[in-house]
Design a protein around this motif. Structure first.
Motif, short mmCIF file in Angstrom:
data_model
loop_
_atom_site.label_atom_id
_atom_site.label_comp_id
_atom_site.label_asym_id
_atom_site.label_seq_id
_atom_site.Cartn_x
_atom_site.Cartn_y
_atom_site.Cartn_z
N GLU A 268 0.85 -1.21 0.00
CA GLU A 268 0.00 0.00 0.00
C GLU A 268 0.88 1.25 0.00
N PRO A 269 0.48 2.28 -0.73
CA PRO A 269 1.27 3.52 -0.73
C PRO A 269 1.26 4.17 0.66
N LYS A 270 2.41 4.76 1.01
CA LYS A 270 2.50 5.41 2.32
C LYS A 270 1.56 6.61 2.40
N LYS A 271 0.92 6.76 3.56
CA LYS A 271 0.03 7.90 3.76
C LYS A 271 0.84 9.16 4.04
N ARG A 272 0.48 10.22 3.38
CA ARG A 272 1.17 11.50 3.57
C ARG A 272 0.71 12.14 4.88
N ARG A 273 1.66 12.50 5.71
CA ARG A 273 1.33 13.11 7.02
C ARG A 273 0.91 14.56 6.83
N ARG A 274 -0.21 14.91 7.41
CA ARG A 274 -0.70 16.30 7.33
C ARG A 274 -0.43 17.04 8.63
N VAL A 275 0.03 18.25 8.51
CA VAL A 275 0.36 19.08 9.67
C VAL A 275 -0.68 20.18 9.80
N GLY A 276 -1.31 20.26 10.97
CA GLY A 276 -2.29 21.32 11.23
C GLY A 276 -1.75 22.35 12.20
N PHE A 277 -2.24 23.55 12.12
CA PHE A 277 -1.81 24.64 13.00
C PHE A 277 -2.96 24.99 13.94
N PHE A 278 -2.67 24.94 15.26
CA PHE A 278 -3.71 25.20 16.26
C PHE A 278 -3.87 26.72 16.43
N ASN A 279 -5.10 27.19 16.28
CA ASN A 279 -5.38 28.63 16.39
C ASN A 279 -5.65 28.98 17.86
N LEU A 280 -4.61 29.45 18.53
CA LEU A 280 -4.74 29.77 19.95
C LEU A 280 -5.58 31.03 20.15
N ASP A 281 -6.55 30.92 21.05
CA ASP A 281 -7.45 32.05 21.34
C ASP A 281 -6.68 33.14 22.07
N SER A 282 -6.60 34.31 21.45
CA SER A 282 -5.89 35.44 22.08
C SER A 282 -6.78 36.22 23.02
N GLY A 283 -8.08 35.94 23.01
CA GLY A 283 -9.00 36.60 23.93
C GLY A 283 -9.36 38.01 23.51
N ILE A 284 -10.32 38.57 24.21
CA ILE A 284 -10.74 39.95 23.98
C ILE A 284 -10.81 40.66 25.32
N GLU A 285 -10.32 41.87 25.37
CA GLU A 285 -10.34 42.62 26.62
C GLU A 285 -11.77 42.99 26.98
N ALA A 286 -12.06 42.93 28.28
CA ALA A 286 -13.42 43.20 28.75
C ALA A 286 -13.90 44.58 28.32
#
Length: 466
Positions: free
Chosen positions: A14-32
């Protein structure tokens, strides 16, 4: 030269599966402060109206987590209405979606309750209904209090008092002992506004009967002709025992609600407090850590009394005459031009102005006595500069500075010290920046600020000179 043989691929593998890299979108928050609006409303028609009075809290962020941000919400909008009739609050919270971006989802209800506590109403219907059912709430709460009238006190700026009476004839101050149920209940409803509008404040102990609440009330008839009481502001005063048979009053909190600020109400309240101090012959009236604007108002009020207080007029004239005699700015040691101790005591005993506050007023009194002021301004600035320098680095000006002395302690080594006054000529551990240029620049800035303040106060009170 031999070539590197390539491995033959297995056609059945079977052909090797290509690894996918995801980027986690960190919540920067909002000032009150960027998503919360607070409105003070006096009727249900004002709720949601574009003409509602929006107040500007000093620091909303401090109520939300450690960094003052709200996390986990997209398109968040919080609108808070505070009733000036019952001081209940209602929060309308809207958002597009929620998601945990790495820092969780802020519990908005818990955060808002840190500010509004039991005054926060969950139902908008109940909040709107409260404008009708709670219309007599304030009147019933203050019914047991003592009504205080502004007096034309002996020799204490009666012209100023008359102006205030004419301008705000429909208001009165009600004094209540906080230890009693009604006063404590009323103050508990005012706490959210104290937290939002008074920088660095914290609630007073409503179980301590030494606290007194002075509530500024405006009485006006409604459409049915019934008299309605509206809170314009208040002050919390602590009464200390002073040996042997007197007391001292300390102003701990004072607030005029935003819609009624800059109309003379704060000054009126201060005048009433001064009347109480004089009529009850307390030792003095002090203020706990006054903010700059309030200190400005306080000094204007005190000066209006000092300008017509005969026992100090000779001392002021004498100080002004000495200042006009020579070029003080050329001298190595510039005198402080302090008022005589007997004058300081007269002011405290008759006007209840403590020494520290009187010395602030004293500099303005000297400035007002200079005519023409431009001719003597250089010498006057020299006096202010000498005083500021004495206050900061007393040892270098021939006056007593401060020393830090380490003492043995088994409890906390970092707190094992005492601070005391140094004798003249004795070394001090409290000094300015070691860089001489920075010292001079810091001193110059402080002197410029103080002179600017004196000029501003003098301009305001000069119209009351007699």
């Amino acid at each position: 030269m031999g070539q590197k043989q390539q491995s033959t691929a297995d056609p059945t593998a079977e052909p090797k599966k290509r690894r996918r890299v995801g980027f986690f979108n960190l919540d920067s928050g909002i000032e009150a402060k960027d998503c919360i609006k607070v409105y003070l409303v006096s009727s249900k028609e004002e709720v949601g109206s574009p003409d509602s009075f929006c107040i500007n809290p000093v620091d909303l962020n401090s109520f939300f987590d450690e960094d003052g941000k709200i996390y986990g919400y997209q398109g968040l909008k919080i609108t808070i209405w505070v009733s000036s009739i019952s001081f209940h609050a209602y929060a309308d919270i809207t958002f597009e979606s929620t998601s945990d971006g790495g820092k969780g989802i802020t519990d908005l209800k818990a955060a808002l309750q840190r500010i509004f506590a039991e005054t926060l109403v969950e139902s908008k219907v109940d909040f709107l209904q409260d404008f009708s059912t709670g219309s007599n709430l304030i009147r019933s709460m203050i019914s047991s209090g003592e009504i205080l009238k502004l007096k034309a006190s002996n020799g204490r700026g009666t012209d100023c008092n008359s102006d205030l009476k004419a301008a705000i004839s429909d208001v009165e101050v009600v004094r209540m002992v906080v230890g009693k149920t009604a006063a404590g209940h009323l103050y508990s409803r005012l706490i959210p506004l104290v937290l939002l509008l008074v920088d660095g404040s914290s609630p007073i102990d409503v179980s301590d009967p030494s606290w007194e609440l002075y509530v500024l009330i405006q009485k006006k008839p409604d459409q049915q002709g019934e008299i309605q009481c509206r809170v314009l502001g208040f002050s919390a005063i602590y009464r200390f025992y002073h040996y042997p048979d007197s007391s001292r009053l300390r102003l701990g909190q004072i607030l005029v609600l935003p819609p009624y600020q800059h109309k003379g109400y704060g000054r009126y309240l201060m005048e009433v407090l001064n009347d109480v101090a004089v009529s009850e012959d307390v030792y003095d009236l002090t203020v706990e850590e006054p903010l700059d604007y309030f200190q400005h108002v306080r000094t204007c009020v005190d000066l209006s009394h000092l300008l017509v207080f005969d026992p100090i007029q000779h001392a002021v004239s004498s100080a002004v005459s000495r200042l006009k005699q020579g070029k003080l700015s050329k001298k190595i040691h510039i005198p402080r031009f302090m008022p005589p101790p007997s004058v300081i005591d007269d002011v405290r005993r008759s006007l209840k102005i403590n020494k520290k506050q009187f010395l602030k007023c004293w500099e303005v009194l000297i400035y007002l006595g200079l005519d023409p002021v431009d001719k003597y301004m250089e010498d006057f600035v020299s006096i202010i500069s000498s005083r500021v320098k004495d206050d900061i680095i007393g040892k270098d000006s021939g006056t007593n500075g401060k020393r830090v002395i380490e003492v043995p302690s088994d409890y906390d080594k970092e707190m094992a010290f005492v601070m005391c006054r140094s004798q003249v000529g004795e070394a001090s551990d409290v000094q300015m920046d070691e860089n001489q240029t920075n010292q001079e620049e810091q001193l110059r800035q402080l002197v410029d600020e103080r002179v600017k303040e004196i000029k501003s106060i003098a301009q305001k009170v000069s119209g009351h000179r007699v």
